[in-house]
Structures are given as C-alpha cells and as structure tokens.
Design a protein around this motif. Structure first.
Motif, short mmCIF file in Angstrom:
data_model
loop_
_atom_site.label_atom_id
_atom_site.label_comp_id
_atom_site.label_asym_id
_atom_site.label_seq_id
_atom_site.Cartn_x
_atom_site.Cartn_y
_atom_site.Cartn_z
N UNK A 193 11.71 -3.57 16.01
CA UNK A 193 10.62 -3.04 16.91
C UNK A 193 10.60 -1.63 16.97
N UNK A 194 11.76 -0.96 16.86
CA UNK A 194 11.92 0.35 16.93
C UNK A 194 10.91 1.09 15.59
N UNK A 195 11.18 0.41 14.57
CA UNK A 195 10.80 0.54 13.17
C UNK A 195 9.08 0.67 13.32
N UNK A 196 8.75 -0.55 13.92
CA UNK A 196 7.23 -0.50 14.12
C UNK A 196 6.62 0.30 15.08
N UNK A 197 7.36 0.56 16.18
CA UNK A 197 7.09 1.64 17.18
C UNK A 197 6.90 3.07 16.19
N UNK A 254 8.75 0.40 25.45
CA UNK A 254 8.19 0.86 24.24
C UNK A 254 7.50 1.89 24.34
N UNK A 255 6.60 2.19 25.50
CA UNK A 255 5.76 3.14 25.62
C UNK A 255 6.90 4.74 26.14
N UNK A 256 7.94 4.36 26.74
CA UNK A 256 8.62 5.44 27.20
C UNK A 256 9.20 6.02 25.77
N UNK A 257 9.97 4.93 24.81
CA UNK A 257 10.51 5.22 23.69
C UNK A 257 9.33 5.89 22.84
N UNK A 258 8.46 5.31 22.75
CA UNK A 258 7.26 5.96 21.92
C UNK A 258 7.00 7.32 22.17
N UNK A 259 7.08 7.75 23.32
CA UNK A 259 6.70 9.20 23.71
C UNK A 259 7.78 9.98 23.29
N UNK A 299 9.68 9.32 20.54
CA UNK A 299 9.40 9.45 19.12
C UNK A 299 8.37 10.41 18.65
N UNK A 300 7.22 10.35 19.51
CA UNK A 300 6.20 11.10 19.34
C UNK A 300 6.51 12.59 19.32
#
Lengths: 150, 508
Positions: free
Chosen positions: B19-23, B362-367, B369-370
């Motif tokens: 999931x992390x990879x796809x994020x 994932x939204x939190x993690x995505x941020x 990552x971004x």
C-alpha cells in the motif's frame, strides 16, 4: 449570438419527449404495478429535462464559437483516428495500431512526422511490455503474433 | 477514543508495504498530472482508475493509490503556476499571483518549497478536521431515511455547480442527462429500459467508460482546438535557500488557509477554487499594508496553497460520510468506490471501517510522502514540464484506451468511450458542466432506489418526501443551492477576476 443554447435546448426537449414516451411504453413488471414502477423515475426525469431545456431556449447564454474550417477538420481527423484505433486494435495488434494512432495524433498536433511516429512506436512498445510482462495482462499482438514466445 | 483505535488500525492498513508503494506511485503520478497544464486532478484520477482495475488491486489499495493521486495533483498544480504563470488547474490560479513574481525574482525554488510546505500544512489541518468531523457526520447520517436520502441527492446536484458556477439551470440539464443515462439497463424490477435490444447495454452504461471518455478524450479534443502551449519559456530553478525562519514566517498563513480551505471543502458547492481564493483574500486582510502582495510575497503563496489543499481533503468528508461528493474529483473517487462494490455513506464507516480509516491514514502518510518528494525532487517535475503537450496528450489518450480495453477486452467499450468524449466536448463547448452528468450516472440507481423505498413506506403518498424536518431542511438548502449562484455568483466571480486579472469579465 445565442443559437447554441437554443438549438441544444430544442434537441433536449425532443430527447425528453422521446425518452418520456419510451418510458410509458415500458412493460409492467412481473407481479403487478407498484407505487413506483420502472416508468416513474424516467418520467420525472423527462419533465425535469424538458423544463430546464425550455429555460435554455428562453434565457440562452452567449455562444462559444465552434471551430469550423481547419481546426474543425483536425478535430474530425482526431475522432476518426480514435475510432480507427479501436477498430484496428485487435486485427493489427496493440503495438502497430498504437504506433499509428499516437503517431498520427502527435503529427496532427504539430510534431514532425518521423518523431511523431517514433514516439508512437516507443510508447506502444513500452506500454505493451509493461502490461504483458510486469502486469501479466495480455494486450493483442495481432500481426506481430509470430513474435510470441510461448 | 474509538476513532483513535480505528485510526491506528488504519495506519496498519496504510503502512503495509504494497500500500505504501502504491501511495508513493500515486503521489508521484499525481504531482506530475497536476503540474501539467490542462490535466487537472479529475482527469488524472479518471485516467488512472481503469489502470487500478486492471492491476487487480484490493479495494483499499486502489483507493489509497488514487487518493494519493488526488492529493498529488493538488500539490502539482502549483508548479506550473509558479514557473510558467499557467495554473495547472483552477484552484492553482491564486498561486500565480505571488508565486510567479517570486520566480521572476530568482526565487523559484523558495516559492516551490514554500508552496509545498503550505500545501502540507493545509492538508494536515484538513485531514485532522476530517478525522474529527467525519465520524460525527456519519453517525448523524445514520438517522436518514429513504426520503432524506432522496432530498440529499437533490441537494448534491443543486450545489454541484457551486456558487461560482455560471448557469445553475445548465447544472440541472446536465444532471438530468446523467440520470437518464443511468436508467439504461435492467432495473430492479427486472424490466429492460432503453436498451434497444443491445446486449452490451443490459447491464447499463459503465460509468468508468463514461468518465474516462468525458474527461480524457474531450480534453484531447479541446487541446487540438486551442493548440495551447508548445514553446514555453523555461524558468531556471535556483538553488534552494530556505531557513526555518522563512517557514516560521508562513506558518500562520498556512494554518489559516488550511482551516478556511477545509471549511470550503466540506460545504457543498464551495470547493477548492473558493478555498484558495478566500485563503488569499484573508491573508491580504490580515497582513494588511505590511505585505507586498502581488509582488512575490511568500504569504501570498502559502495562504491559497494551504486553502486549496485543505479544501481537497475537506471535500472527502461529504463523499465518505454521505456518499455525496463535493467536487469533480471526489465524484470520480466515488465512482471508484461504487465500482469496487463499496457503497459510500454512513454505513461504510461500520461495514468497511478498514477501508475508510485506511484511506484517511493514507492521506496523512501521502502528505508526508508528498512533502518528502516535493522538496528534493522538484527538479524532476520541472524537467518533465518541458515535455511538449503534443506528445504527451496522445500518449495519455492511449493509456486511457489501454485501461478501458483491459477492463473487458472488447472494443465495444472503446467506441462508447470515444462517443462520450465527443459528447463531452460538445457539452463543454455549451458550458454545460460534466460533473453533474457523472454524478447523475453514479447516483441515479441509488436515487431511484430511495424513491422507491420511500414510496413503499408511505404507500404511494408523495408527501413523504418532505415529511420530516430534516428532509424539509435539505430541500430548502437544495433550493438555495440553485438560487444563490444567481445572487452571489456574479459578485464573487467579478472579485476573483479582478483579483487574478485573468479571464474576461464581460464573459460573466
């Protein structure tokens, strides 16, 4: 000029009437009629569409210009290319049809033909390889199927 | 406390390696899509949905990837605003005002870094808001009966044009068209409706095909007509000199922008454009004469960027809790959920808690990552911006073809997609919004089902639709949603036009 909305409004009223009439012709469901049959919701929609289209005819917005002339021809070419792409995808195979379709689109959008078709061929090949080997999804090979490794 | 437990479970889902990879992949692709002028978040998510299907991703993984694409696209919009003075999408418009002047002064890297930090803070604030508000709203929504749901769907359509929308009647026309397309197929009583005996239509029109056609194909046609772009002046990105003091200086602006954006996102019909607009105006008001807005004030970059990203997370609140999207992109995400056999709405929080909280985590993690992606890798995105659209758009169209083809392996769907593309082009020319068409397609079956249930309960008495206080309230709001654009819309649009100095005021 305010023709666009008016013409569209008239077309939509025709659609609303045809759709509404079509709804009244629907067969009664098995087990008899209910408060809300299969025709109720479509009939509501045809009324809403007819009324809102009528508004467009009475109070139209100013027109956007349509691209007649050359740009219009380019648009028609693009649509034809897309339809042909869909038609030829299976017989010609993904790589060849993609090379032709993407190449033609790039070319018509202003790229030099050799580069355009090169981009088409490379992108087709890359996507094919990714889909078939990395993702395990078969795209048709078509004419190139003799290359297939079993 | 219950929420916290769910959230921790959610992190368990989101932190799973695949999931992390796809994020990460989604965040990268999203930033790229957002950065390219012409391809907004809605198009980006629409094109990638079929891909998520063909990859055979699990629901939560697909949703995590596409949420990351969404967040990434909101991040990416600012890159072309700052470097080229061309907003990647509408909400990024306000970022041009101070971002481009900063780049002209040789501070492009600072502007990019500031906007990335502000986007991060805005999203973070809004995601926290989402975590606090969503469960409450979902609980509240559990009290809704079929009549209330029917009214809620009407509210969604009525406010979809947004208060900045031009002609609300066109929203109604669009919604009716979408709902009509949704009636094609076999209805729940087993009657065939409008299939004309075509076998492919028995199961109805696949909205993924409609969405990709309407967004991706019509975009190609629009580009051919406008021939925008080509030889753009390339901005040189300087070496980054950003200190903690600089970040501290924009912190209040980002926080304010994030909160405002979140509110704008949650409210139906407001959306990200309004979020970034009020984010900017508030900054101007708060800072007052001490600022040098319009000439490269960092706060003028931070405020709207935080607002824009806050709004995009805020728009997820009604989508996840009520099943009613607040923006075009969330409508596309809703399509994804429905096609994954997950019905969004209050029940999703109990039935699919893992999905919901996984996405929020994932939204939190995505941020994060971004943020990590954006500061060091910004050079790569800048390089990719110089790919001429005449190569890019055909390739993007081809990817849409592959995605649709690999869902069913038939060419029938492709013809359908092209037809939707041509239709979308005509509708856009007539300034008839596409999002209500999509929403009609998505919500049509649910809307009819709720109407049917309501009538079954009342034994055919139509007054049940406005029998409860809640239903009446929803009807009133829906009415307001249609009337307000006539009253407030022109004023608001004029202000936005004056503020950005773009567009044609007489076109309003």
């Amino acid at each position: 000029m305010t023709f666009n909305d008016r013409i569209f409004g008239v077309l939509m009223i025709v659609l609303a009437v045809a759709y509404g009439w079509g709804a009244t012709q629907l067969p009664e469901p098995f087990g008899g009629s209910e408060a809300v049959g299969p025709e109720t919701f479509p009939l509501l929609l045809s009324v809403v569409l007819a009324l809102s289209s009528l508004y467009l005819i009475v109070r139209p917005d100013p027109d956007n210009a349509w691209p007649w002339s050359r740009t219009g021809i380019e648009l028609v070419i693009a649509v034809v290319v897309l339809v042909l792409y869909a038609m030829l995808l299976q017989p010609l195979g993904f790589i060849i049809s993609t090379a032709l379709a993407v190449g033609t689109l790039c070319w018509r959008m202003g790229a030099r033909p050799p580069r355009a078709y090169l981009v088409g061929a490379v992108s087709g090949l890359v996507v094919y390889l990714v889909f078939n080997f990395a993702l395990d999804l078969a795209l048709p090979l078509g004419l190139l199927s003799f290359l297939e490794v079993s | 406390m219950e929420t916290l437990g769910y959230l921790i479970d959610g992190f368990g889902v989101a932190l799973a390696p695949h999931n992390l990879m796809f994020a990460l992949m989604g965040a990268f692709l999203g930033t790229l899509i957002g950065a390219l002028p012409g391809l907004g978040p809605a198009n980006g998510v629409a094109i990638l949905i079929p891909l998520a299907f063909t990859l055979g991703l699990a629901p939560e993984t697909a949703l995590i990837m596409l949420t990351a694409v969404y967040a990434g696209a909101m991040y990416g919009g600012r890159i072309s605003s700052i470097l080229l003075n061309i907003p990647g999408d509408e909400p990024a418009m306000m970022t041009c005002l101070d971002g481009y002047p900063m780049a002209q002064q040789g501070k492009a890297a600072e502007a990019l870094a500031i906007s990335a930090v502000a986007s991060f803070i805005g999203s973070l604030v809004a995601t926290i808001g989402l975590i606090l508000l969503a469960p409450l709203l979902a609980d509240f929504a559990l009290t809704f009966g079929p009549a209330e749901y029917f009214a809620l769907f009407l509210l969604a359509f009525a406010t979809l044009g947004g208060i900045t929308g031009k002609n609300p009647m066109k929203t109604v026309v669009a919604a009716a068209i979408g709902l009509m397309i949704a009636t094609v197929g076999i209805d729940n009583t087993g009657v065939q409706r409008f299939t004309f005996g075509v076998l492919e239509l028995y199961e109805g029109v696949d909205f993924i095909i409609a969405i990709v056609g309407l967004f991706a194909i019509s975009e190609l046609l629009f580009f051919i007509e406008e021939r925008a772009g080509g030889g753009k002046e390339k901005m040189v990105v300087n070496k980054l000199k950003l200190s903690w003091a600089d970040i501290r200086a924009i912190l209040p602006s980002s926080l304010r922008g994030g909160v405002l954006g979140f509110i704008a996102g949650v409210l139906p019909g407001a959306g990200a454009s309004l979020g970034s607009f009020i984010g900017y105006t508030l900054e101007k008001k708060v800072v007052g004469k001490k600022g040098y807005f319009g000439q490269g004030d960092p706060r003028g970059v931070a405020g709207p960027e935080a607002g824009n990203n806050g709004a995009s997370s805020g728009a997820l609140v009604p989508m996840l809790t009520l099943g009613v999207p607040g923006s075009g992109t969330t409508a596309v995400l809703l399509a994804l959920l429905i096609s994954l056999n997950i019905t969004p709405g209050p029940l999703m929080f109990t039935q699919h808690a893992d999905v919901v909280w996984g996405v929020i985590a994932a939204l939190l993690i995505g941020n994060f990552l971004l943020l990590v992606l954006n500061i060091p890798l910004v050079g790569i995105f800048v390089k990719l911006l110089s790919v001429p659209p005449m190569y890019l758009l055909p390739v993007v169209t081809m990817i849409a073809f592959v995605g649709i083809y690999s869902i069913s392996n038939t060419t029938f769907d492709l013809y359908f997609m092209v037809a939707f593309g041509v239709g979308g082009y005509v509708l856009r020319k007539l300034e008839i919004p596409l999002v209500p068409v999509i929403l009609g397609l998505l919500l049509g079956p649910e809307m009819e089902k709720n109407l049917r249930h309501a009538m079954d309960i009342s034994d055919g008495d139509w007054t049940i639709l406005w029998d409860s206080g809640l239903a009446i309230g929803l009807w009133v709001f829906a009415g307001l949603g249609l009337i307000l654009p006539y009253l407030i819309g022109p004023i608001l649009r004029r202000r936005m036009t004056v503020a950005t100095g773009t567009g044609n005021p007489e076109g309003d």
